[in-house]
Design an enzyme around this catalytic site. Structure first.
Site, short mmCIF file in Angstrom:
data_model
loop_
_atom_site.label_atom_id
_atom_site.label_comp_id
_atom_site.label_asym_id
_atom_site.label_seq_id
_atom_site.Cartn_x
_atom_site.Cartn_y
_atom_site.Cartn_z
CB SER A 280 -15.62 15.43 28.70
OG SER A 280 -16.91 15.09 29.12
CE1 TYR B 227 -15.79 16.28 33.14
CE2 TYR B 227 -13.57 16.14 34.02
CZ TYR B 227 -14.52 15.77 33.10
OH TYR B 227 -14.19 14.87 32.10
CE LYS C 113 -11.43 16.60 30.95
NZ LYS C 113 -10.07 16.04 30.77
C1 WQD Z 1 -25.16 8.64 33.59
C2 WQD Z 1 -26.67 8.63 33.81
C3 WQD Z 1 -27.36 9.84 35.75
C4 WQD Z 1 -25.53 7.23 38.73
C5 WQD Z 1 -20.14 11.76 33.57
C6 WQD Z 1 -19.31 12.97 33.47
C7 WQD Z 1 -18.77 13.11 32.07
C8 WQD Z 1 -18.07 11.85 31.68
C9 WQD Z 1 -18.98 10.64 31.83
C10 WQD Z 1 -15.73 12.18 32.04
C11 WQD Z 1 -27.21 9.98 34.26
C12 WQD Z 1 -27.68 8.36 35.89
C13 WQD Z 1 -25.92 7.80 37.53
C14 WQD Z 1 -26.51 6.69 39.60
C15 WQD Z 1 -28.22 7.26 38.02
N1 WQD Z 1 -16.90 11.68 32.46
N2 WQD Z 1 -27.24 7.80 37.19
N3 WQD Z 1 -27.81 6.72 39.21
O1 WQD Z 1 -23.08 12.27 34.41
O2 WQD Z 1 -23.57 11.34 32.08
O3 WQD Z 1 -21.24 11.88 32.73
O4 WQD Z 1 -19.40 10.63 33.19
O5 WQD Z 1 -15.46 12.71 31.03
O6 WQD Z 1 -17.90 14.19 32.08
O7 WQD Z 1 -20.16 14.06 33.72
O8 WQD Z 1 -22.34 9.93 33.77
O9 WQD Z 1 -22.54 7.72 34.78
O10 WQD Z 1 -22.70 9.76 36.29
O11 WQD Z 1 -24.59 9.24 34.75
O12 WQD Z 1 -29.41 7.28 37.70
O13 WQD Z 1 -26.21 6.16 40.72
O14 WQD Z 1 -26.95 7.72 34.88
O15 WQD Z 1 -28.42 10.62 36.27
O16 WQD Z 1 -28.50 10.14 33.68
P1 WQD Z 1 -22.67 11.43 33.27
P2 WQD Z 1 -22.99 9.12 34.98
#
Ligand code: WQD
Length: 342
Positions: free
Chosen positions: A127, A152, A156
């Site tokens: 990741s 997490y 990785k």
């Molecule tokens: C994306 C953006 C949030 C939800 C995660 C894991 C990473 C990988 C991908 C596995 C951020 C914003 C989110 C919400 C929001 N997974 N958001 N409201 O955190 O970039 O990555 O998933 O490998 O390891 O960490 O993904 O989709 O949670 O967030 O505003 O209800 O959307 O703040 O900026 P993230 P995400």
């Protein structure tokens, strides 16, 4: 004779899409999954899409004795794609021991059996989280690995080190670590897709469930970042594009085309998209409004990240081809099918 590939975590989101692409490419597939975060419905979807229902064994990779029996029962096993892991950042902060035990010991057991049974190639699901907040963007595979922001992300990083040390010690092994950016979307058939348990952590399933009226409103975590519209930026990659990268990687290892025993590739589109841009794009392509509100930042979030895809494009020979528009539409079609919305 078809080559047999083991896909651990193959009933999960990225795993099931990869199984479809492997079958389409003429591989035989066997899945090991403990169904802790997926169901056998994805086997139904895989069968409906490909006409083939892959072999499936339900057990936990932490059960070394059972895993040994599995390897002994499949002497023709050619290669492994390893997805099985716990992957919720927030949950890992609350349950670190579960994450270290599950994510590290499952890889250790797998590598042990590979060495004993002389199965050489493994593609590992990593990741972009391991980069933390990169100092330079776009981020390349040579970027420094910063201290993980969550257990997490740390698992990785440690798994990549376990791979490197195992390859140094046992020259029978060769591996490709695929560093995903943000996987989104669903198969165009809408027969398989992302099935988060409970309230989604990730943005896109939260958007589609809000659009479907399953959730009341999307909270946007922060609009005070140093970005054009203030919301955080990520590199959102279509899950089918991501699945195809795994087929390309396993073919590379089986054919012995890897230039070193352990290779790393960033899998992204090379384009950054903000949260607000993603929501606006979703509303434009679907014609459905997403009720949303700006709230404070989410702990552990980084500000902006997107991939330098040069190495994946030129060395691996893979490129993401689906646009954000069609990817968000695929996510919406999947959600509509789940909720029986016309
Ligand atoms: C994306 C953006 C949030 C939800 C995660 C894991 C990473 C990988 C991908 C596995 C951020 C914003 C989110 C919400 C929001 N997974 N958001 N409201 O955190 O970039 O990555 O998933 O490998 O390891 O960490 O993904 O989709 O949670 O967030 O505003 O209800 O959307 O703040 O900026 P993230 P995400």
């Amino acid at each position: 004779m078809k080559e047999l590939i083991l896909v651990t975590g193959g009933t999960g989101y990225i795993g099931s899409h990869t199984v479809v692409e492997l079958i389409k490419e003429g591989f035989d597939v066997v899945i090991i999954d403990n169904l802790s975060n997926s169901t056998t419905e994805s086997l139904d979807g895989i069968e409906q899409i490909t006409g083939i229902r892959p072999d499936f064994e339900q057990f936990d990779l932490l059960d070394l004795q059972r895993l040994e029996q599995f390897f002994a029962s499949r002497p023709s096993l050619k290669a492994i794609i390893h997805f099985a892991a716990s992957k919720a950042v927030g949950e890992s902060v609350e349950k670190p021991l579960l994450y270290y035990r599950n994510n590290l010991n499952s890889l250790i057991n797998l590598l042990h059996c590979m060495v004993v049974h002389e199965v050489s190639p493994i593609v590992f699901s990593s990741s972009c989280t391991i980069y933390g907040q990169p100092r330079e963007l776009p981020v390349t595979e040579q970027a420094p690995i910063l201290p993980a922001e969550s257990p997490y992300g740390n698992t990785k990083q440690i798994c990549e080190e376990i791979l490197a040390d195992s390859i140094s010690a046992f020259n029978v092994l060769k591996a490709i670590s695929l560093r995903y950016f943000n996987p989104i979307g669903a198969h165009p058939s809408a027969l398989i897709g992302e099935l988060p348990r409970g309230v989604p952590n990730n943005l896109v399933p939260y958007v589609t469930q809000t659009a479907a009226g399953v959730l009341p409103e999307l909270k946007i975590y922060g609009n005070d970042y140093d970005t054009p519209d203030g919301s955080a930026i990520r590199d959102y990659i279509n899950v089918v594009d991501l699945a195809r990268a795994h087929v390309t990687a396993i073919r590379r290892l089986i054919a012995g085309k890897n230039s070193e025993p352990l290779e790393y590739f960033n899998l992204g589109t090379g384009k950054g998209t903000s949260v607000l841009e993603l929501v606006q794009t979703f509303e434009q392509v679907t014609g459905v409004k997403v009720n949303h509100r700006i709230v404070g930042r989410r702990a552990g979030d980084i500000e902006k990240v997107w991939a330098d895809t040069t190495k994946a494009n030129e060395t691996l020979g893979w490129k993401a081809i689906h646009s954000l528009d069609e990817t968000l539409l695929s996510a919406w079609n999947w959600e509509k099918r789940l909720r029986d919305i016309k």
